[in-house]
Design a protein around this motif. Structure first.
Motif, PDB file in Angstrom:
ATOM      1  N   ASP A  42       0.812  -1.218   0.000  1.00 24.31           N
ATOM      2  CA  ASP A  42       0.000   0.000   0.000  1.00 24.31           C
ATOM      3  C   ASP A  42       0.849   1.274   0.000  1.00 24.31           C
ATOM      4  O   ASP A  42       0.320   2.384   0.114  1.00 24.31           O
ATOM      5  CB  ASP A  42      -0.920   0.011   1.225  1.00 24.31           C
ATOM      6  CG  ASP A  42      -1.917  -1.131   1.207  1.00 24.31           C
ATOM      7  OD1 ASP A  42      -2.446  -1.435   0.124  1.00 24.31           O
ATOM      8  OD2 ASP A  42      -2.155  -1.732   2.282  1.00 24.31           O
ATOM      9  N   GLY A  43       2.175   1.093  -0.088  1.00 24.14           N
ATOM     10  CA  GLY A  43       3.052   2.251  -0.114  1.00 24.14           C
ATOM     11  C   GLY A  43       3.444   2.776   1.250  1.00 24.14           C
ATOM     12  O   GLY A  43       4.039   3.854   1.354  1.00 24.14           O
ATOM     13  N   ASN A  44       3.129   2.015   2.297  1.00 19.30           N
ATOM     14  CA  ASN A  44       3.466   2.447   3.653  1.00 19.30           C
ATOM     15  C   ASN A  44       4.803   1.876   4.095  1.00 19.30           C
ATOM     16  O   ASN A  44       5.198   0.782   3.662  1.00 19.30           O
ATOM     17  CB  ASN A  44       2.380   1.997   4.634  1.00 19.30           C
ATOM     18  CG  ASN A  44       1.031   2.578   4.299  1.00 19.30           C
ATOM     19  OD1 ASN A  44       0.917   3.773   4.036  1.00 19.30           O
ATOM     20  ND2 ASN A  44       0.000   1.745   4.278  1.00 19.30           N
ATOM     21  N   PRO A  45       5.517   2.572   4.982  1.00 18.84           N
ATOM     22  CA  PRO A  45       6.791   2.040   5.481  1.00 18.84           C
ATOM     23  C   PRO A  45       6.542   0.915   6.481  1.00 18.84           C
ATOM     24  O   PRO A  45       5.661   1.034   7.350  1.00 18.84           O
ATOM     25  CB  PRO A  45       7.433   3.245   6.169  1.00 18.84           C
ATOM     26  CG  PRO A  45       6.276   4.094   6.600  1.00 18.84           C
ATOM     27  CD  PRO A  45       5.228   3.915   5.531  1.00 18.84           C
ATOM     28  N   PRO A  46       7.269  -0.197   6.389  1.00 21.01           N
ATOM     29  CA  PRO A  46       7.082  -1.284   7.350  1.00 21.01           C
ATOM     30  C   PRO A  46       7.734  -0.962   8.691  1.00 21.01           C
ATOM     31  O   PRO A  46       8.689  -0.190   8.760  1.00 21.01           O
ATOM     32  CB  PRO A  46       7.778  -2.463   6.674  1.00 21.01           C
ATOM     33  CG  PRO A  46       8.853  -1.828   5.849  1.00 21.01           C
ATOM     34  CD  PRO A  46       8.274  -0.523   5.367  1.00 21.01           C
ATOM     35  N   VAL A  47       7.191  -1.551   9.731  1.00 23.77           N
ATOM     36  CA  VAL A  47       7.818  -1.480  11.049  1.00 23.77           C
ATOM     37  C   VAL A  47       8.696  -2.724  11.205  1.00 23.77           C
ATOM     38  O   VAL A  47       8.200  -3.851  11.112  1.00 23.77           O
ATOM     39  CB  VAL A  47       6.760  -1.430  12.169  1.00 23.77           C
ATOM     40  CG1 VAL A  47       7.427  -1.462  13.538  1.00 23.77           C
ATOM     41  CG2 VAL A  47       5.888  -0.190  12.017  1.00 23.77           C
ATOM     42  N   LEU A  48       9.992  -2.512  11.411  1.00 24.23           N
ATOM     43  CA  LEU A  48      10.912  -3.639  11.503  1.00 24.23           C
ATOM     44  C   LEU A  48      11.161  -4.024  12.956  1.00 24.23           C
ATOM     45  O   LEU A  48      11.296  -3.165  13.831  1.00 24.23           O
ATOM     46  CB  LEU A  48      12.238  -3.285  10.826  1.00 24.23           C
ATOM     47  CG  LEU A  48      12.176  -2.880   9.354  1.00 24.23           C
ATOM     48  CD1 LEU A  48      13.582  -2.725   8.786  1.00 24.23           C
ATOM     49  CD2 LEU A  48      11.368  -3.873   8.532  1.00 24.23           C
ATOM     50  N   LEU A  49      11.231  -5.324  13.193  1.00 25.40           N
ATOM     51  CA  LEU A  49      11.586  -5.857  14.500  1.00 25.40           C
ATOM     52  C   LEU A  49      13.056  -6.254  14.489  1.00 25.40           C
ATOM     53  O   LEU A  49      13.592  -6.684  13.456  1.00 25.40           O
ATOM     54  CB  LEU A  49      10.719  -7.082  14.825  1.00 25.40           C
ATOM     55  CG  LEU A  49       9.205  -6.844  14.816  1.00 25.40           C
ATOM     56  CD1 LEU A  49       8.469  -8.152  15.070  1.00 25.40           C
ATOM     57  CD2 LEU A  49       8.818  -5.795  15.841  1.00 25.40           C
ATOM     58  N   VAL A  97      18.233  -8.578   1.442  1.00 21.00           N
ATOM     59  CA  VAL A  97      17.814  -7.758   2.570  1.00 21.00           C
ATOM     60  C   VAL A  97      17.097  -8.660   3.580  1.00 21.00           C
ATOM     61  O   VAL A  97      15.989  -9.144   3.327  1.00 21.00           O
ATOM     62  CB  VAL A  97      16.875  -6.622   2.113  1.00 21.00           C
ATOM     63  CG1 VAL A  97      16.458  -5.771   3.308  1.00 21.00           C
ATOM     64  CG2 VAL A  97      17.558  -5.771   1.052  1.00 21.00           C
ATOM     65  N   ASP A  98      17.748  -8.891   4.712  1.00 20.00           N
ATOM     66  CA  ASP A  98      17.226  -9.796   5.737  1.00 20.00           C
ATOM     67  C   ASP A  98      16.580  -8.954   6.838  1.00 20.00           C
ATOM     68  O   ASP A  98      17.271  -8.324   7.644  1.00 20.00           O
ATOM     69  CB  ASP A  98      18.366 -10.647   6.299  1.00 20.00           C
ATOM     70  CG  ASP A  98      17.868 -11.809   7.136  1.00 20.00           C
ATOM     71  OD1 ASP A  98      16.692 -11.804   7.529  1.00 20.00           O
ATOM     72  OD2 ASP A  98      18.674 -12.729   7.410  1.00 20.00           O
ATOM     73  N   ILE A  99      15.239  -8.914   6.848  1.00 21.62           N
ATOM     74  CA  ILE A  99      14.499  -8.115   7.820  1.00 21.62           C
ATOM     75  C   ILE A  99      13.334  -8.931   8.365  1.00 21.62           C
ATOM     76  O   ILE A  99      12.949  -9.959   7.797  1.00 21.62           O
ATOM     77  CB  ILE A  99      13.951  -6.804   7.198  1.00 21.62           C
ATOM     78  CG1 ILE A  99      13.130  -7.114   5.938  1.00 21.62           C
ATOM     79  CG2 ILE A  99      15.079  -5.830   6.888  1.00 21.62           C
ATOM     80  CD1 ILE A  99      12.439  -5.910   5.329  1.00 21.62           C
ATOM     81  N   ASN A 100      12.751  -8.433   9.458  1.00 20.95           N
ATOM     82  CA  ASN A 100      11.577  -9.060  10.061  1.00 20.95           C
ATOM     83  C   ASN A 100      10.500  -7.992  10.242  1.00 20.95           C
ATOM     84  O   ASN A 100      10.384  -7.385  11.303  1.00 20.95           O
ATOM     85  CB  ASN A 100      11.956  -9.690  11.404  1.00 20.95           C
ATOM     86  CG  ASN A 100      10.782 -10.415  12.047  1.00 20.95           C
ATOM     87  OD1 ASN A 100       9.785 -10.716  11.391  1.00 20.95           O
ATOM     88  ND2 ASN A 100      10.898 -10.690  13.336  1.00 20.95           N
ATOM     89  N   PRO A 101       9.700  -7.724   9.203  1.00 20.72           N
ATOM     90  CA  PRO A 101       8.679  -6.678   9.295  1.00 20.72           C
ATOM     91  C   PRO A 101       7.498  -7.128  10.157  1.00 20.72           C
ATOM     92  O   PRO A 101       6.965  -8.226   9.970  1.00 20.72           O
ATOM     93  CB  PRO A 101       8.259  -6.449   7.847  1.00 20.72           C
ATOM     94  CG  PRO A 101       8.584  -7.731   7.160  1.00 20.72           C
ATOM     95  CD  PRO A 101       9.753  -8.336   7.864  1.00 20.72           C
ATOM     96  N   LYS A 102       7.087  -6.272  11.075  1.00 16.19           N
ATOM     97  CA  LYS A 102       6.005  -6.605  12.008  1.00 16.19           C
ATOM     98  C   LYS A 102       4.689  -6.803  11.265  1.00 16.19           C
ATOM     99  O   LYS A 102       4.248  -5.955  10.497  1.00 16.19           O
ATOM    100  CB  LYS A 102       5.863  -5.476  13.034  1.00 16.19           C
ATOM    101  CG  LYS A 102       4.805  -5.740  14.096  1.00 16.19           C
ATOM    102  CD  LYS A 102       4.755  -4.605  15.094  1.00 16.19           C
ATOM    103  CE  LYS A 102       3.705  -4.846  16.167  1.00 16.19           C
ATOM    104  NZ  LYS A 102       3.645  -3.727  17.150  1.00 16.19           N
TER     105      LYS A 102
END
Length: 236
Positions: A42-49, A97-102
């Motif tokens: 949706d074009g929103n920034p993810p919150v990363l854990l 890119v290794d991330i964990n988006p909430k």
């Protein structure tokens, strides 16, 4: 992204076409700066854990798998992370890119790094460099690591043992070590951590056969060393 719970850790896998990610990653490279833009559908920034003390682990490899970098970009704004890494001219690279988006499903996929000096060429794999080296003992900076493992078969837990010949690594990013595995086509990515805080033993799973390059990272006296090994995963 298939995720397998192993002890208190989580294996991060990616296989092309496996599923669709909720997060779109866009990477640009200019004047030695890698910029990573993240947004959801949706074009929103993810919150990363945080995962192992960092919000983002960026793995960069050259297409011939001769260069390996494990980086931790810093957040610039809600959408953007940056890190400085001078790269060789006329060489193609891939970034994972290794991330964990909430609250989001995320598939780690290879991103081509292209920019003002790289976008005009895509060199083929150097076949000589990609010939798997079957040596299972590596010495770097006076430190010796020997790898042994279970039979390398797809669809099964594979235990990887690393003998440090009496040396004990220091904790690095909340673990005794890190293992990153990438296939010879630079499409598949696996990131695993030790089964415990006391042994340099890792467990990974593969869903495809073929040749993979493995880097195991250990920290000695403030120096992080990545020991490279080749493995071949076979059908059952």
């Amino acid at each position: 992204m298939e995720q397998h719970h192993q002890h208190h850790e989580m294996q991060h896998n990616t296989y092309m076409g496996a599923t669709e990610s909720d997060i779109i990653t866009t990477i640009t490279y200019q004047e030695s700066i890698i910029k990573i833009h993240l947004e959801d559908q949706d074009g929103n920034p993810p919150v990363l854990l945080q995962t192992h003390e960092k919000y983002m682990h960026l793995i960069v490899v050259s297409d011939d798998l001769q260069e390996f970098y494990h980086l931790h970009p810093e957040q610039i704004d809600l959408y953007t992370y940056e890190v400085t890494l001078p790269l060789r001219d006329l060489t193609s690279y891939k970034a994972f890119v290794d991330i964990n988006p909430k609250g989001k499903h995320y598939l780690i996929e290879p991103n081509a790094i292209e920019g003002n000096i790289l976008n005009h060429t895509h060199l083929c794999h150097n076949e000589m460099n990609l010939i798997p080296n079957k040596e299972k003992i590596k010495e770097i900076s006076g430190k010796i690591v020997e790898m042994t493992h279970d039979p390398l078969k797809i669809g099964e837990d594979v235990t990887l043992h690393f003998d440090l010949k009496g040396e004990k690594p220091e904790p690095y990013l909340g673990a005794l070590g890190h293992v990153v595995i990438i296939d010879d086509e630079v499409k598949q990515f696996i990131h695993v951590h030790p089964n415990s805080d006391h042994e340099t033993v890792f467990v990974a799973q593969f869903i495809d056969s073929g040749f993979f390059k493995l880097w195991v990272e250990f920290k000695f006296a403030e120096q992080i060393i990545a020991f490279p090994f080749w493995i071949e995963v076979k059908e059952k």
